[in-house]
Scaffold this active site. Structure first.
Site, PDB file in Angstrom:
ATOM      1  N   CYS A  74    -165.894 142.153 128.526  1.00  0.00           N
ATOM      2  CA  CYS A  74    -165.981 141.030 129.455  1.00  0.00           C
ATOM      3  C   CYS A  74    -167.032 140.085 128.914  1.00  0.00           C
ATOM      4  O   CYS A  74    -168.219 140.392 128.907  1.00  0.00           O
ATOM      5  CB  CYS A  74    -166.361 141.503 130.858  1.00  0.00           C
ATOM      6  SG  CYS A  74    -166.510 140.156 132.059  1.00  0.00           S
ATOM      7  N   GLU A  88    -159.838 136.288 128.810  1.00  0.00           N
ATOM      8  CA  GLU A  88    -159.747 136.986 127.532  1.00  0.00           C
ATOM      9  C   GLU A  88    -158.868 136.148 126.618  1.00  0.00           C
ATOM     10  O   GLU A  88    -157.955 135.453 127.064  1.00  0.00           O
ATOM     11  CB  GLU A  88    -159.165 138.386 127.718  1.00  0.00           C
ATOM     12  CG  GLU A  88    -159.425 139.311 126.558  1.00  0.00           C
ATOM     13  CD  GLU A  88    -160.905 139.474 126.238  1.00  0.00           C
ATOM     14  OE1 GLU A  88    -161.359 138.796 125.283  1.00  0.00           O
ATOM     15  OE2 GLU A  88    -161.596 140.236 126.931  1.00  0.00           O
TER      16      GLU A  88
END
Length: 271
Positions: A2, A114
């Site tokens: 993350c 992402e």
């Protein structure tokens, strides 16, 4: 992993969702659609109030800096590198094990970003025609629109170069716990794109479902074995993913337009 996420919910909304007992209006943060390492973020934690006669923990909404600095660290220089802690080893790593034992938190988010290298870009890279392939960002979020409750850890670090009464004498920092990405199909997947989270990236933030919130936040729970059971991945089929504008790749860009769902990946970044 993350490395970037979105957090737009107001503290009043978070207070209701997590049954917050205390938060300081002076610590209010503006909605952030491009949360990057070293930024200040909201964290939900259970902790006794400072100088309170009652030692019982209180559910609080606190402002922390993303990038954990262990209490024993001599300097905070490594904070930007300690934004993620792996669920598989968090209980044994020196930088995280103390916090894992008694300083656990939830980092509320709308979802996380992402980046995926498009097939055309990968082909060009393989052929040696392009050294830096363009990547398409995807936004991963609960399919039902609920809060993405990321498991986290927090720490306090004392800057010994400053006097006790200095406002920056103490640092409050945090890290996101990550786990292996799901290989089961997404609840909602883009027509022309990845159909599982693992196709986007091999790691993902560990999302805690509401039934685990109280146990995870309880500082009285210190048994490593019992705590590791709480790090089991959530049920599959809860998430959706969709392509968003590449503008999110620049940390200076920030606004709800970054969450705009594209009908297809931007030109040159097809999956």
């Amino acid at each position: 992993m993350c490395g970037r996420y979105a957090a737009s919910r107001r503290p009043e909304d978070l207070a209701g969702i997590f049954e917050i007992d205390k938060w300081d209006p002076e610590e209010t943060l503006e909605p952030d659609y491009n949360v990057a390492p070293t930024k200040e973020v909201y964290a939900v934690l259970d902790r006794a109030l400072k100088d309170a006669a009652d030692p019982r923990p209180v559910r609080q909404l606190r402002k922390l800096k993303w990038g954990l600095v262990p209490s024993w660290s001599k300097t905070p220089e490594g904070a930007a590198r300690m934004i993620n802690a792996r669920a598989e080893t968090v209980h044994e790593k020196p930088s995280y094990r103390r916090a894992f034992s008694s300083r656990r938190c939830i980092l509320p988010a709308d979802g996380y970003y992402e980046w995926v290298t498009g097939k055309q870009e990968r082909d060009l890279e393989v052929e040696g025609k392009k050294k830096r392939p363009r990547k398409q960002p995807y936004f991963v979020t609960p399919a039902d629109g609920s809060v993405f409750a990321m498991a986290g850890l927090y720490e306090f670090w004392r800057d010994k170069t400053l006097p006790d009464d200095h406002p920056r004498a103490w640092w409050a920092t945090c890290s996101v716990i990550t786990t292996e990405a799901e290989t089961d199909p997404l609840a909602v997947a883009p027509a022309d794109g990845p159909h599982t989270l693992a196709e986007i990236h091999p790691r993902m933030p560990l999302m805690l479902t509401p039934d685990r919130w109280d146990a995870w936040l309880d500082p009285a729970r210190t048994d490593a074995g019992e705590l590791r059971e709480l790090l089991a991945p959530p049920p599959s089929g809860l998430m959706r993913a969709y392509p968003v504008p590449t503008a999110v790749s620049n940390v200076r860009n920030n606004g709800p337009e970054l969450l705009e769902e594209l009908a297809a990946p931007e030109e040159g970044t097809l999956f």
